[in-house]
Design an enzyme around this catalytic site. Structure first.
Site, PDB file in Angstrom:
ATOM      1  N   HIS A 199     101.961 117.000 131.797  1.00 55.02           N
ATOM      2  CA  HIS A 199     103.344 116.958 132.287  1.00 55.02           C
ATOM      3  C   HIS A 199     103.407 115.964 133.441  1.00 55.02           C
ATOM      4  O   HIS A 199     103.263 116.313 134.605  1.00 55.02           O
ATOM      5  CB  HIS A 199     103.763 118.367 132.745  1.00 55.02           C
TER       6      HIS A 199
ATOM      7  N   ASP B 203      97.890 122.631 125.807  1.00 53.42           N
ATOM      8  CA  ASP B 203      98.064 121.177 125.875  1.00 53.42           C
ATOM      9  C   ASP B 203      99.498 120.788 125.509  1.00 53.42           C
ATOM     10  O   ASP B 203      99.743 119.956 124.636  1.00 53.42           O
ATOM     11  CB  ASP B 203      97.064 120.471 124.959  1.00 53.42           C
TER      12      ASP B 203
ATOM     13  N   GLU C 240     100.689 120.330 134.287  1.00 54.06           N
ATOM     14  CA  GLU C 240     101.043 119.370 135.335  1.00 54.06           C
ATOM     15  C   GLU C 240      99.924 119.239 136.359  1.00 54.06           C
ATOM     16  O   GLU C 240      99.473 120.235 136.923  1.00 54.06           O
ATOM     17  CB  GLU C 240     102.335 119.786 136.035  1.00 54.06           C
TER      18      GLU C 240
END
Length: 484
Positions: free
Chosen positions: A401, A452, A461
């Site tokens: 992310h 994932d 993230e």
């Protein structure tokens, strides 16, 4: 104010990439250390230097500060977005500097230099944020609401670069206290290599702390943020950097009024208690400053909660052995706690003292082995066999992310990609086109599962404050891959 962020040679490298995942070798921890530092280059804002290694990035945020007629360029984007949050950036800086102070001797020379470059990229920016003391501090650049509604590269961002400030007498002791800690710690990191810069950092750290102490209270309206721990943390770093007794008196006399007994088992960008206790314990263990014994008692208590054999053990581990705490971005706990385990082991070692956990005695080596389990889990010794550091080993998260990583580089796709035009890349199931080398993601859930999935920011993230303590941890194991 600030909303919480949701929250060697080429041939040798090729040979290493083909090795099975096993973490007892000097070279693999050293490789992970190098990557963990390089990660910060991918998070840079501002004018990028010619020696930028993460070369899919380009200049960004060049107008930051213009709305207040001030240069606020530089610094780091703290995660996968394009906002510069001063509070977590300052904590990131403190932990990078502490990594150099505590474990710099374990770093290969080139990585020591790279680590100091990473620290300075942050401190140069932090100095700008406190340039109008004693009346004002700048705490954030970028509107988080418009930024989080876009998925665009930092090089393309056209969202508001709002500058958030705190003017005296409004409260700001949390962010200013952490900034003071960051500058004080960094002054120590630069003391031997750049004494002039070191002195500047320390002089401004004193001013930042005075602002923090004079304007008590949290600048964020989030009720989970408190300020007392940052005041004590800032004072403790200034004590260590200056040896001034006034800071010693401050952390002695304000311990109870500033809540030093609260949440002693927490350590992260918004809670400094466990780190504070470990930091202050150094003075008790090595300098025999027994007036600070209560801090050491709290540090002992925290360490004992981490030891599975201890009667006071109560920390949660995943089935695969990872420290787990609810709330997402779990690896921030694993990296900060691993750092504290190693730092405390060093202090116990130097003072030839064991840790007493009720009915058992715990030595420094046991604390180091606990930290090593966390490190090895993160690097791939886990039920999924997945390295949670991007670019390390052959199997690591592909869909992190992160805006810049997930959108084609401006060097490969020079056409402007507007706010909502990046959504196609966010929603894609394809791997990210740009490898954010060294990024440690939020990590798996309590069952060791990891999907994932770019949309699952709590797991996928990366953040600067996950990586920063990991730099010191990896430095230690690069020099001591098999601690006894």
């Amino acid at each position: 104010m600030m909303p919480l962020h949701l929250i060697i040679k080429p041939v040798l490298v090729l040979i290493l990439l083909k090795l099975p995942l096993h973490h007892s070798s000097y070279l693999e921890y050293t490789q992970a250390l190098a990557k963990s530092i390089q990660f910060f280059e991918g998070q840079r804002s501002g004018f990028l230097p010619n020696d930028q290694r993460t070369n899919w990035r380009a200049n960004s945020g060049l107008g930051d500060g213009s709305e207040v007629n001030l240069d606020l360029t530089g610094g780091y984007y703290d995660a996968g977005d394009n906002v510069k949050f001063g509070f977590p950036m300052a904590f990131t800086t403190t932990m990078l500097a502490w990594s150099v102070i505590e474990f710099g001797d374990s770093m290969p020379g080139g990585e020591m230099r790279n680590a100091l470059v990473a620290v300075r990229w942050a401190t140069d920016y932090l100095l700008k944020t406190v340039s109008q003391l004693p009346d004002r501090i700048f705490v954030q650049v970028g509107d988080p609401h418009s930024d989080h509604n876009c998925w665009e590269r930092p090089e393309d961002m056209d969202t508001a670069r709002t500058v958030y400030t705190v003017d005296a007498p409004n409260p700001a002791s949390d962010v200013a206290g952490e900034t003071a800690a960051a500058l004080a710690a960094s002054s120590m990191a630069f003391r031997s290599s750049d004494s002039g810069y070191s002195q500047t950092l320390l002089r401004i750290a004193v001013k930042a702390f005075e602002f923090a102490d004079s304007n008590r209270g949290a600048y964020s309206d989030n009720s989970n943020i408190r300020d007392g721990d940052e005041l004590l943390w800032g004072a403790a770093w200034l004590r260590r950097a200056t040896q001034d007794d006034s800071y010693l008196n401050y952390i002695q006399n304000n311990r109870k009024t500033l809540g030093a007994d609260d949440n002693i088992n927490e350590f992260g960008w918004d809670n400094k208690h466990a780190g504070l206790n470990v930091l202050v314990s150094k003075e008790v263990l090595e300098s025999k400053t027994y007036s600070l014994q209560s801090y050491k008692s709290s540090a002992d208590s925290f360490m004992c909660t981490l030891v599975p054999e201890s009667d006071s053990s109560h920390i949660e581990y995943t089935p695969g052995g990872l420290i787990y705490r609810p709330g997402g971005s779990n690896l921030q706990h694993a990296t900060t706690i691993s750092f504290l385990l190693l730092a405390y082991a060093n202090y116990l070692d130097r003072s030839s003292q064991p840790l007493n956990c009720g009915g058992i005695t715990v030595g420094p080596s046991q604390l180091r082995r606990l930290a090593k389990k966390q490190v090895d889990y993160i690097l791939g010794e886990n039920p999924k066999g997945l390295s949670y550091m991007v670019g390390y080993s052959n199997y690591y998260p592909q869909r992190i992310h992160h805006r810049g990583s997930s959108i084609p580089s401006i060097k490969d796709h020079p056409q402007f990609i507007a706010c909502k035009e990046g959504s196609i890349y966010f929603n894609s199931s394809d791997p990210n086109p740009n490898v954010l080398v060294g990024a440690v993601v939020g990590g798996p859930g309590e069952d060791d599962a990891y999907g994932d999935d770019r949309a699952d920011f709590r797991q996928s993230e990366p953040t600067t404050y996950i990586n920063a303590p990991f730099v010191g941890v990896l430095a230690y194991f690069a020099a001591n891959p098999n601690p006894s």
